[in-house]
Design a protein around this motif. Structure first.
Motif, PDB file in Angstrom:
ATOM      1  N   ASN A  83     -52.683  28.908  61.165  1.00  0.00           N
ATOM      2  CA  ASN A  83     -52.272  28.136  59.878  1.00  0.00           C
ATOM      3  C   ASN A  83     -52.452  28.796  58.504  1.00  0.00           C
ATOM      4  OD1 ASN A  83     -52.625  25.917  61.515  1.00  0.00           O
ATOM      5  ND2 ASN A  83     -54.608  25.792  61.560  1.00  0.00           N
ATOM      6  N   PRO A  84     -51.613  29.613  58.470  1.00  0.00           N
ATOM      7  CA  PRO A  84     -51.790  30.627  56.909  1.00  0.00           C
ATOM      8  C   PRO A  84     -51.193  29.873  55.885  1.00  0.00           C
ATOM      9  CG  PRO A  84     -49.685  30.927  58.336  1.00  0.00           C
ATOM     10  CD  PRO A  84     -50.490  30.034  59.123  1.00  0.00           C
ATOM     11  N   GLY A  85     -52.316  29.992  54.871  1.00  0.00           N
ATOM     12  CA  GLY A  85     -52.098  29.428  53.769  1.00  0.00           C
ATOM     13  C   GLY A  85     -52.185  27.770  53.633  1.00  0.00           C
ATOM     14  N   GLN A  86     -52.510  27.283  54.720  1.00  0.00           N
ATOM     15  CA  GLN A  86     -52.663  25.664  54.899  1.00  0.00           C
ATOM     16  C   GLN A  86     -54.015  25.333  55.059  1.00  0.00           C
ATOM     17  OE1 GLN A  86     -49.648  24.214  57.665  1.00  0.00           O
ATOM     18  NE2 GLN A  86     -48.133  24.995  56.675  1.00  0.00           N
ATOM     19  N   THR A  87     -54.054  23.858  54.520  1.00  0.00           N
ATOM     20  CA  THR A  87     -55.313  23.197  54.788  1.00  0.00           C
ATOM     21  C   THR A  87     -54.999  22.367  56.052  1.00  0.00           C
ATOM     22  OG1 THR A  87     -54.653  21.298  53.371  1.00  0.00           O
ATOM     23  CG2 THR A  87     -55.752  22.949  52.569  1.00  0.00           C
ATOM     24  N   HIS A  88     -55.966  21.945  56.652  1.00  0.00           N
ATOM     25  CA  HIS A  88     -55.695  20.992  57.911  1.00  0.00           C
ATOM     26  C   HIS A  88     -54.828  19.729  57.503  1.00  0.00           C
ATOM     27  CE1 HIS A  88     -56.474  18.878  61.627  1.00  0.00           C
ATOM     28  NE2 HIS A  88     -56.641  17.883  60.933  1.00  0.00           N
ATOM     29  N   ARG A  89     -54.874  19.234  56.268  1.00  0.00           N
ATOM     30  CA  ARG A  89     -54.079  18.143  55.868  1.00  0.00           C
ATOM     31  C   ARG A  89     -52.702  18.657  55.611  1.00  0.00           C
ATOM     32  NH1 ARG A  89     -55.118  14.205  50.494  1.00  0.00           N
ATOM     33  NH2 ARG A  89     -53.547  13.077  50.975  1.00  0.00           N
ATOM     34  N   THR A  90     -52.300  19.590  55.157  1.00  0.00           N
ATOM     35  CA  THR A  90     -50.984  20.036  54.820  1.00  0.00           C
ATOM     36  C   THR A  90     -50.290  20.456  56.283  1.00  0.00           C
ATOM     37  OG1 THR A  90     -51.695  22.205  54.476  1.00  0.00           O
ATOM     38  CG2 THR A  90     -51.294  20.694  52.589  1.00  0.00           C
ATOM     39  N   ALA A  91     -51.192  20.977  57.141  1.00  0.00           N
ATOM     40  CA  ALA A  91     -50.646  21.441  58.521  1.00  0.00           C
ATOM     41  C   ALA A  91     -50.137  20.282  59.251  1.00  0.00           C
ATOM     42  CB  ALA A  91     -51.623  22.016  59.300  1.00  0.00           C
TER      43      ALA A  91
ATOM     44  N   TYR B 215     -59.063  43.771  48.383  1.00  0.00           N
ATOM     45  CA  TYR B 215     -59.444  42.265  48.060  1.00  0.00           C
ATOM     46  C   TYR B 215     -58.136  41.828  47.242  1.00  0.00           C
ATOM     47  CZ  TYR B 215     -62.344  38.397  47.382  1.00  0.00           C
ATOM     48  OH  TYR B 215     -62.922  37.151  47.389  1.00  0.00           O
ATOM     49  N   ARG B 216     -57.420  42.330  46.647  1.00  0.00           N
ATOM     50  CA  ARG B 216     -56.615  41.837  45.780  1.00  0.00           C
ATOM     51  C   ARG B 216     -55.533  40.784  46.432  1.00  0.00           C
ATOM     52  NH1 ARG B 216     -54.658  46.514  43.200  1.00  0.00           N
ATOM     53  NH2 ARG B 216     -56.557  46.130  41.884  1.00  0.00           N
ATOM     54  N   ARG B 217     -55.307  40.974  47.580  1.00  0.00           N
ATOM     55  CA  ARG B 217     -54.426  39.910  48.322  1.00  0.00           C
ATOM     56  C   ARG B 217     -55.165  39.193  49.347  1.00  0.00           C
ATOM     57  NH1 ARG B 217     -48.437  42.510  50.151  1.00  0.00           N
ATOM     58  NH2 ARG B 217     -48.474  40.152  50.542  1.00  0.00           N
ATOM     59  N   LYS B 218     -55.277  37.798  49.081  1.00  0.00           N
ATOM     60  CA  LYS B 218     -56.098  37.049  49.796  1.00  0.00           C
ATOM     61  C   LYS B 218     -55.505  36.252  50.652  1.00  0.00           C
ATOM     62  CE  LYS B 218     -59.715  37.129  46.147  1.00  0.00           C
ATOM     63  NZ  LYS B 218     -58.609  37.605  45.194  1.00  0.00           N
ATOM     64  N   LYS B 219     -53.990  35.790  50.270  1.00  0.00           N
ATOM     65  CA  LYS B 219     -53.112  35.000  50.947  1.00  0.00           C
ATOM     66  C   LYS B 219     -53.197  35.430  52.512  1.00  0.00           C
ATOM     67  CE  LYS B 219     -48.976  32.615  51.209  1.00  0.00           C
ATOM     68  NZ  LYS B 219     -47.273  32.394  50.656  1.00  0.00           N
ATOM     69  N   ASP B 220     -53.236  34.510  53.750  1.00  0.00           N
ATOM     70  CA  ASP B 220     -53.018  34.969  54.892  1.00  0.00           C
ATOM     71  C   ASP B 220     -54.226  35.944  55.367  1.00  0.00           C
ATOM     72  OD1 ASP B 220     -51.279  33.294  54.866  1.00  0.00           O
ATOM     73  OD2 ASP B 220     -49.806  34.948  55.034  1.00  0.00           O
ATOM     74  N   ARG B 221     -55.155  36.380  54.708  1.00  0.00           N
ATOM     75  CA  ARG B 221     -56.217  37.080  55.039  1.00  0.00           C
ATOM     76  C   ARG B 221     -57.391  36.432  55.566  1.00  0.00           C
ATOM     77  NH1 ARG B 221     -52.370  39.825  53.723  1.00  0.00           N
ATOM     78  NH2 ARG B 221     -52.469  41.783  52.534  1.00  0.00           N
ATOM     79  N   PRO B 222     -57.963  36.889  56.911  1.00  0.00           N
ATOM     80  CA  PRO B 222     -58.740  36.301  57.606  1.00  0.00           C
ATOM     81  C   PRO B 222     -60.171  36.223  56.615  1.00  0.00           C
ATOM     82  CG  PRO B 222     -57.963  37.848  59.100  1.00  0.00           C
ATOM     83  CD  PRO B 222     -57.333  37.942  57.568  1.00  0.00           C
TER      84      PRO B 222
END
Length: 346
Positions: free
Chosen positions: A59-67, A291-298
């Motif tokens: 679920n990269p970059g998504q909330t449960h609602r958007t998924a 730490y600079r890039r957070k998208k899709d990072r666990p």
């Protein structure tokens, strides 16, 4: 460690339908970078070129609602793998016994009967694919001596690894953590076998033998970042960290950019090595880069990077920055590492 078997049917370039025991899913994107929509949500899968390895972010970059608003995949189809592994009467007459046992082993494994699968696969261990699959099952059970024999047998027959899987048009992967931050997904190839053997030797505390397998992979694919991360974690898994080990980790990660979660994990290890060498200011810069890039990072990886940066801040006398970092971690996860003790709240 978990096994997954599936067949992939290409609908048209860049789009394929994956048929497995858990149902159907749809993969979109070019080879090496897939976005998959299935019954368990969405995930991005990124391959590491030339390695046969990939990692997945659920679920990269998504909330449960958007998924939940993602396109609906096709309805589950009949399990294609089991059909693919059905040997008819006349086919059995001309199929060698060990190959029949391999097929029977995969059918049993696909059906969830691991004991029967092992019995069939080990009876066919002269076949590289059977030995590889049985060896990973033994490793999963922590039956290390048996796993060692089987995986070495597969490695000695590496020229034929994957041939039976290809013959029956079945893709196979197994996944396990090569470091606390990185999960690798491997298939029946030399690199995957050596990664499994490295894991086995590490479980036996045979770090030199584990490192040898990882270095042999790097001889063939020097930029394999998953293997670099595994080797770095291994070199740093000793207290105090020897300077020679720390220096090797810095060399492994030279020129590294923060491209993927695996790269971020290797930057974390680089920072630990720099701290062991007394280069604390550079360690802070490296962790900030990680730490600079957070998208899709666990989240667990990001938290570990922040914790390491808090320690590095303290080492260079930036006590306020260290406390702010620890406080933010504590607010997210009060039980993380020794954050509570360092903040004096326990």
């Amino acid at each position: 460690m978990s096994f997954r078997f599936w067949r992939r049917v290409q609908l048209f370039p860049g789009v394929s339908l994956n048929l497995s025991k858990s149902g159907a899913s749809l993969s979109l994107g070019p080879r090496g970078a897939k976005y998959t929509i299935g019954s368990r949500g969405t995930r991005a899968t990124v391959g590491l070129p030339g390695t046969g390895l990939f990692y997945s972010v659920q679920n990269p970059g998504q909330t449960h609602r958007t998924a939940s608003h993602a396109p609906v995949p096709p309805a589950p189809l009949p399990v294609a793998v089991k059909d693919r592994l059905s040997l008819g009467f006349f086919q059995r007459l001309v199929t060698p016994a060990d190959e029949q046992a391999f097929v029977a082993g995969l059918r049993a494994l696909h059906s969830g009967d691991e004991t029967e699968a092992l019995a069939q696969l080990e009876s066919a261990s002269e076949q590289a694919d059977a030995a590889w699959t049985a060896g990973l099952l033994r490793l999963k059970r922590h039956e290390l001596e048996a796993a060692h024999v089987l995986l070495n047998s597969a490695l000695q027959r590496q020229a034929t690894l994957g041939q039976l899987y290809a013959k029956y048009e079945v893709n196979a992967t197994t996944s396990f953590s090569v470091t606390p931050e990185v999960t690798a997904h491997i298939g029946p190839r030399e690199r995957g076998t050596r990664l499994a053997l490295a894991e086995l030797h590490q479980l036996r505390d045979e770090h030199a033998l584990a490192a040898e397998h990882l270095r042999l992979i790097l001889v063939e694919t020097s930029e394999d970042v998953v293997v670099k991360a595994a080797l770095a974690e291994l070199l740093l898994d000793v207290e105090p960290i020897p300077r020679a080990n720390a220096d090797q980790v810095v060399q492994l990660s030279a020129g590294l950019e923060n491209e993927t979660p695996v790269h971020a994990a290797l930057l974390l290890y680089k920072a630990r090595a720099l701290r062991a060498l007394g280069l604390d200011e550079v360690a802070v810069s490296t962790l900030t880069q990680a730490y600079r890039r957070k998208k899709d990072r666990p989240e667990a990886l990001l938290r570990q990077i922040r914790y390491e940066r808090a320690l590095a801040y303290a080492d260079v006398g930036r006590r306020g920055d260290s406390r702010r970092e620890l406080s933010a971690i504590y607010a997210e996860d009060p039980g993380f590492e020794d954050v509570a003790e360092r903040l004096g709240v326990r």
